[in-house]
Design a protein around this motif. Structure first.
Motif, PDB file in Angstrom:
ATOM      1  N   SER A   1       6.925  20.306   3.472  1.00 30.97           N
ATOM      2  CA  SER A   1       6.297  19.985   2.191  1.00 30.97           C
ATOM      3  C   SER A   1       5.128  19.036   2.406  1.00 30.97           C
ATOM      4  O   SER A   1       5.100  18.271   3.378  1.00 30.97           O
ATOM      5  N   ILE A   2       4.167  19.108   1.490  1.00 35.47           N
ATOM      6  CA  ILE A   2       3.054  18.159   1.462  1.00 35.47           C
ATOM      7  C   ILE A   2       2.909  17.692   0.019  1.00 35.47           C
ATOM      8  O   ILE A   2       2.617  18.496  -0.878  1.00 35.47           O
ATOM      9  N   THR A   3       3.105  16.403  -0.193  1.00 33.15           N
ATOM     10  CA  THR A   3       3.040  15.823  -1.536  1.00 33.15           C
ATOM     11  C   THR A   3       1.829  14.921  -1.643  1.00 33.15           C
ATOM     12  O   THR A   3       1.577  14.091  -0.756  1.00 33.15           O
ATOM     13  N   TYR A   4       1.094  15.080  -2.722  1.00 31.75           N
ATOM     14  CA  TYR A   4      -0.098  14.269  -2.978  1.00 31.75           C
ATOM     15  C   TYR A   4       0.135  13.361  -4.181  1.00 31.75           C
ATOM     16  O   TYR A   4       0.627  13.812  -5.220  1.00 31.75           O
ATOM     17  N   ASP A   5      -0.184  12.092  -4.009  1.00 34.90           N
ATOM     18  CA  ASP A   5      -0.098  11.101  -5.078  1.00 34.90           C
ATOM     19  C   ASP A   5       1.307  11.008  -5.679  1.00 34.90           C
ATOM     20  O   ASP A   5       1.469  10.742  -6.866  1.00 34.90           O
ATOM     21  N   GLY A   6       2.294  11.269  -4.857  1.00 35.13           N
ATOM     22  CA  GLY A   6       3.675  11.073  -5.259  1.00 35.13           C
ATOM     23  C   GLY A   6       4.290  12.176  -6.098  1.00 35.13           C
ATOM     24  O   GLY A   6       5.514  12.265  -6.191  1.00 35.13           O
ATOM     25  N   THR A   7       3.475  13.026  -6.709  1.00 30.34           N
ATOM     26  CA  THR A   7       4.020  14.009  -7.650  1.00 30.34           C
ATOM     27  C   THR A   7       3.559  15.437  -7.413  1.00 30.34           C
ATOM     28  O   THR A   7       4.269  16.378  -7.781  1.00 30.34           O
ATOM     29  N   HIS A   8       2.398  15.635  -6.824  1.00 25.29           N
ATOM     30  CA  HIS A   8       1.826  16.972  -6.715  1.00 25.29           C
ATOM     31  C   HIS A   8       2.217  17.629  -5.389  1.00 25.29           C
ATOM     32  O   HIS A   8       1.869  17.127  -4.316  1.00 25.29           O
ATOM     33  N   GLN A   9       2.940  18.725  -5.467  1.00 24.18           N
ATOM     34  CA  GLN A   9       3.280  19.509  -4.285  1.00 24.18           C
ATOM     35  C   GLN A   9       2.111  20.459  -3.997  1.00 24.18           C
ATOM     36  O   GLN A   9       1.768  21.317  -4.815  1.00 24.18           O
ATOM     37  N   LEU A  10       1.482  20.282  -2.827  1.00 22.30           N
ATOM     38  CA  LEU A  10       0.268  21.037  -2.529  1.00 22.30           C
ATOM     39  C   LEU A  10       0.525  22.432  -1.985  1.00 22.30           C
ATOM     40  O   LEU A  10      -0.341  23.298  -2.088  1.00 22.30           O
TER      41      LEU A  10
ATOM     42  N   ASP B   1       5.092  21.477  14.549  1.00 21.74           N
ATOM     43  CA  ASP B   1       6.482  21.555  14.995  1.00 21.74           C
ATOM     44  C   ASP B   1       7.272  20.351  14.477  1.00 21.74           C
ATOM     45  O   ASP B   1       7.735  19.513  15.235  1.00 21.74           O
ATOM     46  N   GLY B   2       7.352  20.272  13.140  1.00 20.18           N
ATOM     47  CA  GLY B   2       8.098  19.176  12.524  1.00 20.18           C
ATOM     48  C   GLY B   2       7.238  17.955  12.253  1.00 20.18           C
ATOM     49  O   GLY B   2       7.643  16.830  12.557  1.00 20.18           O
ATOM     50  N   ILE B   3       6.068  18.158  11.672  1.00 21.49           N
ATOM     51  CA  ILE B   3       5.155  17.050  11.394  1.00 21.49           C
ATOM     52  C   ILE B   3       5.648  16.232  10.199  1.00 21.49           C
ATOM     53  O   ILE B   3       5.854  16.760   9.102  1.00 21.49           O
ATOM     54  N   ASP B   4       5.829  14.934  10.404  1.00 23.11           N
ATOM     55  CA  ASP B   4       6.100  13.966   9.340  1.00 23.11           C
ATOM     56  C   ASP B   4       4.991  12.922   9.389  1.00 23.11           C
ATOM     57  O   ASP B   4       4.780  12.287  10.430  1.00 23.11           O
ATOM     58  N   LEU B   5       4.279  12.750   8.266  1.00 21.54           N
ATOM     59  CA  LEU B   5       3.169  11.798   8.259  1.00 21.54           C
ATOM     60  C   LEU B   5       2.891  11.317   6.845  1.00 21.54           C
ATOM     61  O   LEU B   5       2.847  12.113   5.914  1.00 21.54           O
ATOM     62  N   ASP B   6       2.700  10.004   6.710  1.00 24.72           N
ATOM     63  CA  ASP B   6       2.233   9.409   5.464  1.00 24.72           C
ATOM     64  C   ASP B   6       0.810   8.909   5.665  1.00 24.72           C
ATOM     65  O   ASP B   6       0.535   8.170   6.616  1.00 24.72           O
ATOM     66  N   VAL B   7      -0.087   9.324   4.777  1.00 24.51           N
ATOM     67  CA  VAL B   7      -1.456   8.795   4.756  1.00 24.51           C
ATOM     68  C   VAL B   7      -1.490   7.751   3.661  1.00 24.51           C
ATOM     69  O   VAL B   7      -1.289   8.065   2.480  1.00 24.51           O
TER      70      VAL B   7
ATOM     71  N   MET C   1       0.854  -1.189   0.000  1.00 25.64           N
ATOM     72  CA  MET C   1       0.000   0.000   0.000  1.00 25.64           C
ATOM     73  C   MET C   1       0.889   1.239   0.000  1.00 25.64           C
ATOM     74  O   MET C   1       1.804   1.356   0.809  1.00 25.64           O
ATOM     75  N   SER C   2       0.635   2.164  -0.916  1.00 25.57           N
ATOM     76  CA  SER C   2       1.483   3.340  -1.070  1.00 25.57           C
ATOM     77  C   SER C   2       0.860   4.544  -0.365  1.00 25.57           C
ATOM     78  O   SER C   2      -0.331   4.581  -0.070  1.00 25.57           O
ATOM     79  N   ALA C   3       1.720   5.552  -0.127  1.00 21.93           N
ATOM     80  CA  ALA C   3       1.257   6.776   0.514  1.00 21.93           C
ATOM     81  C   ALA C   3       0.549   7.653  -0.512  1.00 21.93           C
ATOM     82  O   ALA C   3       1.079   7.914  -1.587  1.00 21.93           O
ATOM     83  N   LEU C   4      -0.643   8.112  -0.166  1.00 20.79           N
ATOM     84  CA  LEU C   4      -1.373   9.033  -1.028  1.00 20.79           C
ATOM     85  C   LEU C   4      -1.028  10.477  -0.686  1.00 20.79           C
ATOM     86  O   LEU C   4      -1.002  11.343  -1.565  1.00 20.79           O
ATOM     87  N   LEU C   5      -0.771  10.738   0.589  1.00 15.85           N
ATOM     88  CA  LEU C   5      -0.376  12.071   1.046  1.00 15.85           C
ATOM     89  C   LEU C   5       0.849  11.918   1.938  1.00 15.85           C
ATOM     90  O   LEU C   5       0.856  11.071   2.841  1.00 15.85           O
ATOM     91  N   SER C   6       1.866  12.720   1.680  1.00 15.43           N
ATOM     92  CA  SER C   6       3.084  12.665   2.493  1.00 15.43           C
ATOM     93  C   SER C   6       3.433  14.064   2.969  1.00 15.43           C
ATOM     94  O   SER C   6       3.638  14.966   2.151  1.00 15.43           O
ATOM     95  N   ALA C   7       3.489  14.236   4.278  1.00 13.86           N
ATOM     96  CA  ALA C   7       3.898  15.500   4.879  1.00 13.86           C
ATOM     97  C   ALA C   7       5.282  15.322   5.483  1.00 13.86           C
ATOM     98  O   ALA C   7       5.552  14.314   6.150  1.00 13.86           O
ATOM     99  N   ARG C   8       6.129  16.314   5.253  1.00 12.70           N
ATOM    100  CA  ARG C   8       7.484  16.244   5.775  1.00 12.70           C
ATOM    101  C   ARG C   8       7.904  17.600   6.363  1.00 12.70           C
ATOM    102  O   ARG C   8       7.840  18.628   5.699  1.00 12.70           O
ATOM    103  N   GLY C   9       8.299  17.561   7.621  1.00 13.37           N
ATOM    104  CA  GLY C   9       8.885  18.727   8.263  1.00 13.37           C
ATOM    105  C   GLY C   9       7.984  19.933   8.357  1.00 13.37           C
ATOM    106  O   GLY C   9       8.478  21.077   8.316  1.00 13.37           O
ATOM    107  N   LEU C  10       6.695  19.742   8.529  1.00 12.48           N
ATOM    108  CA  LEU C  10       5.772  20.879   8.571  1.00 12.48           C
ATOM    109  C   LEU C  10       5.964  21.686   9.853  1.00 12.48           C
ATOM    110  O   LEU C  10       5.919  21.141  10.959  1.00 12.48           O
ATOM    111  N   ARG C  11       6.139  22.993   9.658  1.00 10.36           N
ATOM    112  CA  ARG C  11       6.295  23.887  10.804  1.00 10.36           C
ATOM    113  C   ARG C  11       5.447  25.135  10.579  1.00 10.36           C
ATOM    114  O   ARG C  11       5.481  25.737   9.509  1.00 10.36           O
ATOM    115  N   LEU C  12       4.700  25.493  11.612  1.00  8.41           N
ATOM    116  CA  LEU C  12       3.881  26.696  11.560  1.00  8.41           C
ATOM    117  C   LEU C  12       3.647  27.173  12.980  1.00  8.41           C
ATOM    118  O   LEU C  12       3.199  26.407  13.836  1.00  8.41           O
ATOM    119  N   ALA C  13       3.960  28.434  13.219  1.00  4.52           N
ATOM    120  CA  ALA C  13       3.760  29.015  14.548  1.00  4.52           C
ATOM    121  C   ALA C  13       2.905  30.262  14.437  1.00  4.52           C
ATOM    122  O   ALA C  13       3.018  31.035  13.479  1.00  4.52           O
TER     123      ALA C  13
END
Length: 253
Positions: free
Chosen positions: A60-69, A21-27, A1-13
């Motif tokens: 970064s947030i990547t959707y379907d492996g290619t789309h940077q959201l 504060d550094g969110i990494d997550l694969d959906v 099963m592959s990741a449909l959404l991938s978040a890496r290093g998300l930071r927002l204050a």
């Protein structure tokens, strides 16, 4: 099963408050991922970043492996296949349930025009089929402002599904729904989404809903992912029980 959404290093204050504060997550594709955590932990912020309503300061947030959201407006993200529903249903309250569904379908097809008939035969037929899937067809002619909260939630999510998303992010889909109706509402939306093979992420405070319907659970705390895993493991974790669920493990009565 592959990741449909991938978040890496998300930071927002926001000022001194770290919402991310550094969110990494694969959906993962076709999964139902529940996000839980105390108020202010950054759960809705993650959904807003993933759907174009907020832009992180880093990551970064990547959707379907290619789309940077990141940097895309919400409308463009929807067209890519990422839908969302809000904590408060976003319905046209002065219109009927059928008209709300038809408006979503017309928006998807780009065929809405002022003064043109909305309920043309093809649109009406698809709108009625959509409402039937959600158990709302008997309410088709009722105004949206006359629905109870459970039906309003389902109608709102039906409008999101009308756009044919591959990924749907839902912010507290059971918020405000009467306890007696809650499980039926969730059973309906889960059935429809699984039949349509839609991947779902949902923020939820009801642990019974999480335990019953989630494939995985992500625990948010102070802008970070504190734990991630299957419901049985996460919901029985003493720290999660203490900080999120509000029980003290092994407490003496």
């Amino acid at each position: 099963m592959s990741a449909l959404l991938s978040a890496r290093g998300l930071r927002l204050a926001f000022g001194g408050v770290k919402a991310a504060d550094g969110i990494d997550l694969d959906v993962m594709e076709h999964e139902f991922l529940a996000i839980i955590g105390p108020n202010g932990a950054g759960k809705t912020t993650f959904i807003n970043m993933s759907t174009g309503y907020l832009r992180p300061q880093a990551g970064s947030i990547t959707y379907d492996g290619t789309h940077q959201l990141l940097g895309l407006p919400p409308r463009r993200i929807v067209k890519l296949g990422v839908g969302r529903s809000f904590q408060l249903p976003q319905l046209f309250t002065e219109h009927t349930v059928l008209e709300n569904a038809a408006l979503a379908l017309a928006a998807r097809e780009g065929i809405w025009r002022p003064f043109a008939p909305l309920l043309r035969p093809a649109i009406r037929a698809e709108a009625e089929e959509l409402l039937e899937r959600f158990g709302l067809l008997h309410l088709a002619d009722r105004r949206a402002d006359a629905l109870n909260e459970g039906a309003r939630k389902l109608a709102d999510i039906a409008m999101a599904v009308a756009l044919r998303p591959r990924l749907l992010l839902m912010d507290e889909p059971t918020s405000g729904v009467a306890a007696a109706d809650k499980m039926q509402v969730v059973e309906t939306l889960v059935r429809v989404l699984r039949e349509a093979r839609v991947t779902a992420v949902f923020v939820e405070h009801d642990m019974e809903v999480v335990a019953r319907f989630a494939d995985r659970v992500a625990v948010w705390g102070q802008g970070r992912i504190a734990a991630l895993g299957p419901p049985g493991e996460i919901l029985n974790d003493p720290e999660v029980q203490r900080t999120v669920i509000g029980v003290v493990p092994n407490a003496v009565a």
